[in-house]
Write an enzyme that holds these catalytic residues in place. Structure first.
Site, short mmCIF file in Angstrom:
data_model
loop_
_atom_site.label_atom_id
_atom_site.label_comp_id
_atom_site.label_asym_id
_atom_site.label_seq_id
_atom_site.Cartn_x
_atom_site.Cartn_y
_atom_site.Cartn_z
N LYS A 91 0.78 -1.17 -0.14
CA LYS A 91 0.12 0.01 -0.09
C LYS A 91 0.80 1.38 -0.17
O LYS A 91 0.62 2.12 -0.65
CB LYS A 91 -0.77 -0.03 1.19
CG LYS A 91 -2.07 0.89 1.09
CD LYS A 91 -2.89 1.10 2.51
CE LYS A 91 -3.51 -0.02 2.73
NZ LYS A 91 -4.73 -0.17 2.07
N ARG A 113 -3.87 2.65 8.35
CA ARG A 113 -4.15 1.59 7.71
C ARG A 113 -2.76 0.75 7.64
O ARG A 113 -1.66 0.99 7.70
CB ARG A 113 -4.66 1.85 6.28
CG ARG A 113 -5.78 2.61 6.11
CD ARG A 113 -6.25 2.57 4.94
NE ARG A 113 -7.54 3.04 4.45
CZ ARG A 113 -7.95 4.25 4.12
NH1 ARG A 113 -6.75 5.15 4.09
NH2 ARG A 113 -9.24 4.77 3.77
N GLY A 130 -8.54 -7.23 3.97
CA GLY A 130 -9.54 -7.16 5.17
C GLY A 130 -8.88 -8.07 6.45
O GLY A 130 -9.57 -8.46 7.30
N MET A 133 -5.93 -7.18 8.20
CA MET A 133 -5.44 -6.67 9.44
C MET A 133 -6.48 -5.07 9.65
O MET A 133 -7.37 -5.00 9.11
CB MET A 133 -4.19 -5.96 8.92
CG MET A 133 -3.21 -7.39 9.07
SD MET A 133 -1.45 -6.73 8.86
CE MET A 133 -1.60 -6.51 7.05
N ARG A 161 -3.53 -1.41 -5.91
CA ARG A 161 -2.90 -2.69 -5.88
C ARG A 161 -3.36 -3.75 -6.97
O ARG A 161 -4.41 -3.64 -7.35
CB ARG A 161 -3.08 -3.38 -4.50
CG ARG A 161 -4.44 -3.97 -4.45
CD ARG A 161 -4.66 -4.53 -2.72
NE ARG A 161 -6.10 -4.72 -2.54
CZ ARG A 161 -6.69 -4.65 -1.11
NH1 ARG A 161 -5.72 -4.25 -0.23
NH2 ARG A 161 -7.80 -4.93 -0.96
N HIS A 207 -3.63 -42.28 -0.75
CA HIS A 207 -3.71 -43.02 -2.01
C HIS A 207 -5.07 -42.54 -2.67
O HIS A 207 -5.01 -42.13 -4.03
CB HIS A 207 -4.02 -44.39 -1.51
CG HIS A 207 -4.42 -45.11 -2.82
ND1 HIS A 207 -5.62 -45.35 -3.09
CD2 HIS A 207 -3.61 -45.99 -3.60
CE1 HIS A 207 -5.56 -46.31 -4.05
NE2 HIS A 207 -4.17 -46.60 -4.64
N ARG A 242 7.90 -48.60 -14.24
CA ARG A 242 8.38 -49.06 -12.88
C ARG A 242 7.94 -50.51 -12.61
O ARG A 242 6.79 -50.89 -12.85
CB ARG A 242 7.70 -48.06 -11.93
CG ARG A 242 8.33 -48.58 -10.44
CD ARG A 242 7.53 -47.58 -9.28
NE ARG A 242 6.28 -47.95 -8.89
CZ ARG A 242 5.66 -47.44 -8.24
NH1 ARG A 242 6.04 -46.21 -7.48
NH2 ARG A 242 4.45 -47.35 -7.85
N GLU A 254 14.32 -43.07 -4.07
CA GLU A 254 13.38 -42.76 -3.09
C GLU A 254 13.59 -43.38 -1.66
O GLU A 254 12.98 -43.06 -0.80
CB GLU A 254 12.15 -43.36 -3.36
CG GLU A 254 12.27 -44.84 -4.00
CD GLU A 254 10.89 -45.65 -4.65
OE1 GLU A 254 9.85 -45.46 -4.40
OE2 GLU A 254 11.33 -46.47 -5.42
N SER A 257 14.89 -41.41 -11.61
CA SER A 257 13.65 -40.64 -11.31
C SER A 257 13.32 -40.69 -9.91
O SER A 257 13.27 -41.48 -9.31
CB SER A 257 12.49 -41.56 -12.17
OG SER A 257 11.24 -40.58 -12.10
N ASN A 274 7.50 -38.92 -3.12
CA ASN A 274 6.42 -39.53 -2.19
C ASN A 274 7.37 -40.15 -1.23
O ASN A 274 7.18 -39.88 0.20
CB ASN A 274 5.31 -40.24 -2.75
CG ASN A 274 4.47 -39.51 -3.75
OD1 ASN A 274 4.52 -38.17 -3.79
ND2 ASN A 274 4.05 -40.13 -4.73
N ASP A 275 7.92 -41.25 -1.47
CA ASP A 275 8.72 -42.08 -0.50
C ASP A 275 9.76 -41.50 -0.10
O ASP A 275 10.30 -41.74 1.15
CB ASP A 275 8.86 -43.34 -1.42
CG ASP A 275 7.56 -44.44 -1.12
OD1 ASP A 275 6.72 -44.22 -0.76
OD2 ASP A 275 7.72 -45.41 -1.88
N CYS A 294 8.97 -38.51 -10.55
CA CYS A 294 7.59 -38.85 -10.94
C CYS A 294 6.81 -38.81 -9.50
O CYS A 294 5.70 -39.45 -9.80
CB CYS A 294 7.94 -40.19 -11.46
SG CYS A 294 8.76 -41.48 -10.51
N TYR A 329 13.09 -33.56 -16.77
CA TYR A 329 11.60 -33.50 -16.84
C TYR A 329 10.92 -33.63 -15.44
O TYR A 329 11.76 -33.92 -14.55
CB TYR A 329 11.10 -34.40 -17.81
CG TYR A 329 11.36 -36.09 -17.21
CD1 TYR A 329 10.25 -36.63 -16.28
CD2 TYR A 329 12.49 -36.66 -17.42
CE1 TYR A 329 10.67 -37.84 -15.80
CE2 TYR A 329 12.85 -38.02 -17.14
CZ TYR A 329 11.81 -38.46 -16.42
OH TYR A 329 12.08 -40.04 -15.71
#
Length: 959
Positions: free
Chosen positions: A45, A116, A125, A127, A368, A486, A664, A791, A810, A814-815, A877, A897
């Site tokens: 601001k 302000r 909105g 603060m 803004r 999952h 895989r 992994e 790759s 996740n693991d 992946c 990739y």
């Protein structure tokens, strides 16, 4: 919240403020200390007010107290730097000079100010704000006398006491109270005097005087102290309240949602008041320079006559569309339209503005960059390129990658959703909207879908065994699990609508019922889920598919003619021009592959072969193999699976038409494929002729205390090499068959869960041997690669050894996240929110890559892998491949990739393009500087020679 505050204090510097530090930046009368590039110091601001002043817009004067004071405030027990008061006084004097009035003046026109907040990133909105500061029992009389408008003066005073009492003095709704205390006082007074509801602008001067009296009594009653009358005490208190509001609950929640760091702090803006509440020639408004909902190029917003800005946003009165201002106030409206053009031309983006008209004169109070929907962002960016305001690269950056899902997701009919009953909330795991009959079992869900029913699969949580029902379902709803469970992973891959962790729903599998919000739903009853917001509704709501989906996936001609569809294609075309890193897809079927390629995927980064075992009768053959007690029996069962797998791979290779496919080998532990209920075990026994006792014993034998770290991945292949052999044969026979049809094929065999180079070598040896055999048998040659999934941490740390044999890595993030953090993604629901609130996690590490920890492992693997094999192919992946922040991190690492679910491909493509553009922009100044230096170099050389020559002549003369 206390923990967050502690963390903010830690982040703040505890050292005393440096002498001479500039804490106050003034603006006004066409001059400003700051500018629009100083958002980190002045907040959004303050920076934009300075910038608007600099470009000659009608901005009331004021000053900004910097974010550094906020940091100091929290580090020093909510006190201010010693030099701040003098700097504030200088800022007030600058306002007094420009406005021609004095702060606290009880004899002439008093200077009143608005106080302000102003964070670096817009937090609308969240603060606190205080208007009309500087009024007391004396200055209000002076204001009334000079303006000759008693009602206006006391209206301002009433508003000030209410705002200050609420924000600074803490007179707020307490537990057990339904309404704000000041509003209760107003309503009681209106009914006491007028015996009906009237709007605030109808209150007389005497009414306002009475309300001020009652408000002050309320303050005294609630706080035990009188209302402060000294304007400077008021100003210090207001600034402190704005700084304190940086740590209020709603601001914390907002920052958490939009990843705004607590250590940034907020600035405070003190601005001379202008008044929209002086009568019918005055008013206030809030507007966007274009429509933020749909992107239409129209001035869009709201306006109120005889009102201050807070009235427009607070809902005290119903505002009018800003377009009506043209008739009510033609001259200020015409000026506002000119300002609209100036702002867009200067900031080169759609602006969200606040303005006030005081007795026919326009003042700009804020600008803004406007918040917008994904549809509006797309249209804004396209239109502004056509208008020459921005270039195509800027247009790519203007479309938030994390919002792109909105363009692709089906939606509920707006009216129906508004009237529907909201039953529960969960985690939005798969965006879009879905209605259907609920089924609590995958088989029953699939059967219902075959009958033509639209189905929602409702489960406590899902497993691979539910895949058939998940495929059949319009949407998936689980009571447990998070956004990387999952259910969420599979739903995103399939483009299914999904809500996870809706803990309010109580599922009774025996009674086939779902209880929620005091209602009971039976199988076959309708529920509706909004996977974008995480809302569960009762009954059936109508949905409509996105025209982008119907155009790209279904080839619908009408959809392809829409502006949105054409704009989306243009955006993807620009992404293609900018991107360095390719985007692949996680796909297990030819259909998923087709969809991903239509969205622009450049191949498959992950085919999960275990998903193929759940189709049709294959699961029975898989179970035979697991239950086999001898090698011949196991090979016999595997022989049944071979043609199924070969057929699947053939379909995928054909769909890819020469693009690479990373496949895989079997990854999950074997127990996941066996039935666990007595009823299912009896059914299997009858089906395959194996005693039920044998099945029960095998289930018992395969039980693992921690399957995540158990007998899975390459460990299965080493224990049962015949499984690896069968899968490799299926892959290569499919490749050979496709290659014979003159279709290019590029299989990449991925060995999962490798932590030791010997694990990889043992499995790769089988794969290479089978490839050689198949090529000889089929009399055909084809290219293929063998690589691994990184992994587990040891795999990353020994990547140089593994890369001796592996042709690609790759990252299975996740693991890798689970093994690096020692946290199960499915069991973290109990502590995820406390960890985010306590800032242990800045984001869910299973949704966005933990760049600091897991990212270091990835960086190590990249460096070590390339040290052994410089041209090693590197990708990701895990489900992070569809998360924009994670994609940008992968770009930074230099991966070749990322791979993600088919319907996330456009998101990943946009994020990858943005990463490349941002990197280029970062490099540009350095390149320019180098060129500049290069140009200067010859001139500098010549100048140096000249100086040397003169010096030599001088020396010769002296001699």
């Amino acid at each position: 919240m206390a923990t967050v505050k502690k963390s903010a204090k830690k982040a703040a510097k505890k050292a005393p403020a440096a002498k001479g530090t500039k804490y106050v930046y003034t603006w006004g009368n066409g001059k400003a200390d700051g500018n629009g590039s100083m958002k980190a110091l002045l907040g959004g601001k303050g920076a934009n007010l300075a910038e608007m002043t600099r470009i000659g817009l009608p901005v009331p004067p004021g000053f900004t107290i910097t974010t550094e004071v906020c940091t100091y405030f929290y580090a020093n027990k909510k006190t201010y730097p010693s030099s701040l008061q003098a700097q504030m006084e200088a800022g007030v004097k600058n306002m007094e000079k420009i406005m021609g009035c004095k702060f606290g003046d009880a004899k002439g026109l008093p200077l009143l100010v608005a106080v302000r907040s102003g964070a670096r990133d817009s937090m609308p909105g969240m603060m606190d704000t205080i208007l009309n500061l500087g009024l007391n029992d004396e200055t209000v009389k002076s204001l009334a006398a000079v303006t000759k408008n008693e009602r206006f003066a006391w209206d301002c005073y009433r508003r000030f006491v209410q705002m200050y009492g609420d924000v600074v003095l803490g007179v707020q709704k307490t537990e057990g109270e339904d309404h704000e205390p000041f509003e209760v006082v107003i309503e009681e007074f209106k009914h006491e005097k007028y015996h009906k509801d009237i709007i605030d602008s109808d209150l007389t001067a005497d009414d306002q005087k009475e309300l001020v009296k009652r408000f002050k009594a309320l303050v005294k009653d609630r706080t035990g102290k009188g209302f402060p009358s000294d304007p400077w005490e008021q100003l210090r208190g207001a600034a402190g309240a704005v700084f304190s509001s940086w740590m209020n609950d709603r601001a914390i929640v907002y920052r958490r949602k939009y990843n705004i760091p607590a250590e940034w702090g907020t600035a405070v803006n003190v601005q001379a008041m202008v008044y929209g509440n002086t009568g019918d020639t005055s008013g206030s408004g809030v507007a966007f320079t274009r429509n933020p909902a749909n992107g239409v190029n129209e001035f869009y917003g709201e306006f109120l006559v005889n009102a201050q800005g807070e009235d427009v946003v607070a809902g005290v009165r119903t505002p009018d569309p800003v377009a009506l201002m043209k008739k009510a106030m033609p001259k200020p409206f015409a000026e506002l339209m000119k300002v609209r053009q100036i702002l867009e031309k200067h900031f080169k983006d759609v602006q969200d503005v606040e303005f006030t008209v005081q007795e026919g004169k326009l003042f700009m109070l804020q600008t803004r960059n406007g918040k917008r929907t994904a549809a509006a962002a797309l249209k804004f960016s396209m239109d502004m390129v056509k208008e020459g305001l921005i270039d195509w690269k800027t247009a790519v950056l203007r479309n938030p990658a994390d919002q792109l899902d909105q363009l692709l997701a089906p939606i509920f009919d707006v009216t129906e959703a508004k009237n529907a009953k909201e039953l529960a909330k969960g985690l939005p795991a798969g965006p879009g909207a879905a209605s259907g009959k609920i089924y609590l079992n995958a088989d029953r869900a699939a059967a219902a879908a075959e009958r033509g029913e639209r189905v929602l699969l409702v489960r406590n949580e899902t497993s691979p065994e539910d895949l058939r029902g998940m495929i059949a379902a319009e949407g998936i709803l689980t009571a447990k699990g998070g956004v990387s469970s999952h259910a969420a992973l599979v739903a995103r891959q399939m483009g299914k609508v999904c809500i996870c962790g809706a803990s309010a729903i109580d599922i009774d599998y025996d009674k086939k019922t779902v209880k929620v919000a005091g209602e009971t739903f039976k199988e076959g009853d309708y529920l509706s889920i909004d996977g974008t917001s995480g809302t569960v509704y009762g009954g059936e709501l109508k949905t409509a598919p996105s025209e982008i989906i119907t155009g790209i996936v279904d080839g619908d001609k009408a959809s392809k003619k829409t502006e949105k569809f054409k704009s989306f294609l243009k955006l993807m075309e620009w992404c293609e021009q900018a991107t360095r890193m390719a985007v692949r897809t996680n796909a297990d079927t030819p259909e998923q592959t087709r969809i991903a390629l239509a969205f622009g995927a450049t191949g498959i980064g992950l085919t999960r072969t275990e998903h193929m075992f759940f189709e049709g009768d294959r699961i029975d053959a898989m179970r035979e193999m697991i239950l086999a007690t001898s090698l011949p029996a196991r090979k016999k069962a595997l022989a049944k699976l071979l043609p199924y797998q070969r057929e699947d791979f053939t379909g995928i290779f054909k769909a890819l038409k020469g693009l690479p496919a990373t496949i895989r080998l079997l990854d999950p532990p074997l127990h996941e494929f066996l039935p666990h209920s007595k009823e299912q075990q009896l059914d299997l026994s009858k089906k395959i002729g194996v005693p039920v006792e044998t099945i029960i014993q095998r289930v018992h034998d395969l039980h693992e205390f921690n399957p995540m770290l158990g007998h899975r991945g390459c460990r299965l292949g080493i224990a049962y090499p015949e499984i690896t052999e069968m899968q490799a044969r299926a892959i290569f026979e499919a490749a050979a068959d496709v290659a014979k049809k003159k279709i290019a094929v590029k299989p990449e065999v991925m060995i999962p869960l490798v932590g030791f180079s010997k694990e990889f070598d043992l499995q790769a040896e089988i794969v290479h041997a089978v490839a050689k055999e198949v090529m000889a048998e089929k009399k055909v040659t084809f290219e293929y690669q063998v690589g691994t999934m990184i992994e587990v941490p040891r795999g990353a740390l020994t990547a140089d050894e593994i890369a001796k044999g592996a042709e690609f890595f790759s990252f299975g993030t996740n693991d890798l996240t689970q093994t690096a953090l020692g946290i199960s993604r499915d069991d973290m629901g109990a502590f995820l929110m406390p960890y985010i609130e306590s800032e242990v996690f800045s984001k869910n590490p299973f949704a966005t890559l933990d760049a600091t920890g897991v990212g270091q492992l990835m960086e190590t693997a990249v460096t070590k892998g390339r040290s052994t094999r410089p041209n090693i192919k590197l990708g990701i992946c895990g489900e992070h491949g569809g998360d924009p922040d994670s994609v940008k991190f992968c770009h930074k690492l230099g991966l070749n990739y990322v791979s993600c679910s088919p319907y996330r491909v456009p998101v990943a493509r946009l994020a990858a393009a943005q990463a490349a553009i941002e990197e280029g922009k970062g490099a540009a100044p350095a390149k320019k500087a180098a060129k500049k230096a290069a140009k200067k170099a010859p001139a500098k050389k010549a100048a140096a020679k000249k100086v040397a020559k003169k010096a030599a002549k001088k020396a010769a003369k002296k001699k």
